[in-house]
Design a protein around this motif. Sequence first.
Motif, PDB file in Angstrom:
ATOM      1  N   ARG A  51       0.698  -1.321  -0.056  1.00  0.00           N
ATOM      2  CA  ARG A  51       0.105   0.023  -0.047  1.00  0.00           C
ATOM      3  C   ARG A  51       0.789   1.207  -0.013  1.00  0.00           C
ATOM      4  N   GLU A  52       1.995   1.145   0.711  1.00  0.00           N
ATOM      5  CA  GLU A  52       2.638   2.426   0.844  1.00  0.00           C
ATOM      6  C   GLU A  52       3.593   2.399  -0.594  1.00  0.00           C
ATOM      7  N   ALA A  53       4.145   1.484  -1.129  1.00  0.00           N
ATOM      8  CA  ALA A  53       4.519   1.656  -2.587  1.00  0.00           C
ATOM      9  C   ALA A  53       3.550   2.289  -3.521  1.00  0.00           C
ATOM     10  N   ASN A  54       2.229   1.874  -3.423  1.00  0.00           N
ATOM     11  CA  ASN A  54       1.311   2.354  -4.634  1.00  0.00           C
ATOM     12  C   ASN A  54       0.882   3.725  -4.167  1.00  0.00           C
ATOM     13  N   LYS A  55       1.121   3.995  -2.634  1.00  0.00           N
ATOM     14  CA  LYS A  55       0.685   5.480  -2.451  1.00  0.00           C
ATOM     15  C   LYS A  55       1.759   6.639  -3.096  1.00  0.00           C
ATOM     16  N   ARG A  56       3.122   6.162  -2.724  1.00  0.00           N
ATOM     17  CA  ARG A  56       4.215   6.928  -3.356  1.00  0.00           C
ATOM     18  C   ARG A  56       4.332   6.895  -4.704  1.00  0.00           C
ATOM     19  N   TRP A  57       3.883   5.961  -5.484  1.00  0.00           N
ATOM     20  CA  TRP A  57       3.639   5.907  -6.830  1.00  0.00           C
ATOM     21  C   TRP A  57       2.804   6.826  -7.413  1.00  0.00           C
ATOM     22  N   GLN A  58       1.560   6.879  -6.675  1.00  0.00           N
ATOM     23  CA  GLN A  58       0.488   7.743  -7.293  1.00  0.00           C
ATOM     24  C   GLN A  58       0.860   9.207  -7.020  1.00  0.00           C
ATOM     25  N   ALA A  59       1.607   9.325  -5.748  1.00  0.00           N
ATOM     26  CA  ALA A  59       2.170  10.867  -5.377  1.00  0.00           C
ATOM     27  C   ALA A  59       2.995  11.117  -6.564  1.00  0.00           C
ATOM     28  N   MET A  60       3.737  10.297  -7.314  1.00  0.00           N
ATOM     29  CA  MET A  60       4.911  10.722  -8.160  1.00  0.00           C
ATOM     30  C   MET A  60       4.066  11.257  -9.358  1.00  0.00           C
ATOM     31  N   LEU A  61       3.082  10.526  -9.743  1.00  0.00           N
ATOM     32  CA  LEU A  61       2.259  10.583 -11.049  1.00  0.00           C
ATOM     33  C   LEU A  61       1.711  11.997 -10.874  1.00  0.00           C
ATOM     34  N   ARG A  62       1.128  12.387  -9.702  1.00  0.00           N
ATOM     35  CA  ARG A  62       0.322  13.476  -9.552  1.00  0.00           C
ATOM     36  C   ARG A  62       0.923  14.566  -9.041  1.00  0.00           C
ATOM     37  N   SER A  63       2.215  14.500  -9.137  1.00  0.00           N
ATOM     38  CA  SER A  63       3.230  15.792  -8.522  1.00  0.00           C
ATOM     39  C   SER A  63       3.278  16.686  -9.695  1.00  0.00           C
ATOM     40  N   PRO A  64       3.056  17.827  -9.262  1.00  0.00           N
ATOM     41  CA  PRO A  64       3.012  19.001 -10.252  1.00  0.00           C
ATOM     42  C   PRO A  64       4.708  19.063 -11.028  1.00  0.00           C
ATOM     43  N   HIS A  65       5.356  18.462 -10.353  1.00  0.00           N
ATOM     44  CA  HIS A  65       6.862  18.422 -10.751  1.00  0.00           C
ATOM     45  C   HIS A  65       7.104  16.924 -11.346  1.00  0.00           C
ATOM     46  N   ALA A  66       6.306  16.123 -11.784  1.00  0.00           N
ATOM     47  CA  ALA A  66       6.343  14.812 -12.267  1.00  0.00           C
ATOM     48  C   ALA A  66       7.387  14.782 -13.583  1.00  0.00           C
ATOM     49  N   ARG A  67       7.817  13.952 -13.526  1.00  0.00           N
ATOM     50  CA  ARG A  67       8.952  13.616 -14.690  1.00  0.00           C
ATOM     51  C   ARG A  67       8.369  13.119 -15.800  1.00  0.00           C
ATOM     52  N   ALA A  68       8.888  13.196 -17.071  1.00  0.00           N
ATOM     53  CA  ALA A  68       8.335  12.295 -18.212  1.00  0.00           C
ATOM     54  C   ALA A  68       8.374  10.983 -17.992  1.00  0.00           C
ATOM     55  N   ALA A  69       7.757  10.201 -18.686  1.00  0.00           N
ATOM     56  CA  ALA A  69       7.614   8.876 -18.289  1.00  0.00           C
ATOM     57  C   ALA A  69       8.768   8.149 -18.503  1.00  0.00           C
ATOM     58  N   ALA A  70       9.500   8.402 -19.748  1.00  0.00           N
ATOM     59  CA  ALA A  70      10.847   7.474 -19.764  1.00  0.00           C
ATOM     60  C   ALA A  70      11.762   7.871 -18.789  1.00  0.00           C
ATOM     61  N   THR A  71      11.894   9.201 -18.141  1.00  0.00           N
ATOM     62  CA  THR A  71      12.780   9.441 -17.402  1.00  0.00           C
ATOM     63  C   THR A  71      12.373   8.873 -15.921  1.00  0.00           C
ATOM     64  N   ARG A  72      11.110   8.967 -15.807  1.00  0.00           N
ATOM     65  CA  ARG A  72      10.576   8.341 -14.280  1.00  0.00           C
ATOM     66  C   ARG A  72      10.905   6.723 -14.368  1.00  0.00           C
ATOM     67  N   TYR A  73      10.541   5.837 -15.389  1.00  0.00           N
ATOM     68  CA  TYR A  73      10.930   4.473 -15.481  1.00  0.00           C
ATOM     69  C   TYR A  73      12.361   4.262 -15.202  1.00  0.00           C
ATOM     70  N   ARG A  74      13.286   4.944 -15.945  1.00  0.00           N
ATOM     71  CA  ARG A  74      14.585   4.876 -15.933  1.00  0.00           C
ATOM     72  C   ARG A  74      15.027   5.126 -14.544  1.00  0.00           C
ATOM     73  N   SER A  75      14.547   5.915 -13.866  1.00  0.00           N
ATOM     74  CA  SER A  75      14.982   6.507 -12.491  1.00  0.00           C
ATOM     75  C   SER A  75      14.645   5.467 -11.600  1.00  0.00           C
ATOM     76  N   VAL A  76      13.329   4.392 -11.715  1.00  0.00           N
ATOM     77  CA  VAL A  76      13.020   3.385 -10.971  1.00  0.00           C
ATOM     78  C   VAL A  76      13.547   2.251 -11.239  1.00  0.00           C
ATOM     79  N   LEU A  77      13.589   1.953 -12.507  1.00  0.00           N
ATOM     80  CA  LEU A  77      13.851   0.502 -13.118  1.00  0.00           C
ATOM     81  C   LEU A  77      15.356   0.404 -13.678  1.00  0.00           C
ATOM     82  N   GLY A  78      16.116   1.519 -13.665  1.00  0.00           N
ATOM     83  CA  GLY A  78      17.549   1.577 -14.223  1.00  0.00           C
ATOM     84  C   GLY A  78      17.418   1.764 -15.874  1.00  0.00           C
TER      85      GLY A  78
END
Length: 208
Positions: A51-78
């Motif tokens: 639940r905490e992981a999902n909460k953090r992920w949703q916060a990342m998506l909804r952040s006004p400073h959210a990164r582009a999709a490719a950048t976000r996935y590279r930062s998480v998954l390498g």
Amino acid sequence: MPPPGPSANRPRSPFTPLDFQLVLLRRMADHNPDLVAAARRELGASITDMREANKRWQAMLRSPHARAAATRYRSVLGAPESTTPRRIGDLDCEALRWPVPLWPDLRFEVLLAPHGALWNEWLVRAPDARPPALRTVDDLTPWSCTVDEAARAFAPARPLEGTAPTRWGLAFTAPDGQGVRRRVVAEFTWGLLQRTAITGPEDAPGHR
């Protein structure tokens, strides 16, 4: 006022590939709680962790400073395991794929349109993995296949609007164990089959 606790100013830990797998599981828990619970135990994670992981992920998506999709996935998954050009209609797109330890035969694919716009994000079969044998309704068990595999096995399949983000549906006909063709609705989360419903025989009134 009492002094802050020892963790008050501690920076939050990075969002890891383990956390991302928990995000995938959280969306699947509504349909297959037993499978998700077993997968959580395999990952050594609790319901609270999920639940905490999902909460953090949703916060990342909804952040006004959210990164582009490719950048976000590279930062998480390498770095992606593969980056492949793909032609869709008149557009040149790019498919990025990452391994998912929980499902060794699958890859998480992100499809990017020109200029980096996110078109799709789901689980697909790894290129060197053997696809499942899908012949009858009985073969359509939870987590057994991906959207594209079901669509190919039981063509023509009609896409259905998902009930929530990251969910898809397919309507098609498939034989049952006695060879009688049935109308089937299959539901997928993150591209992986979650459940099926038989809505009637192929020649039922009103079927198109």
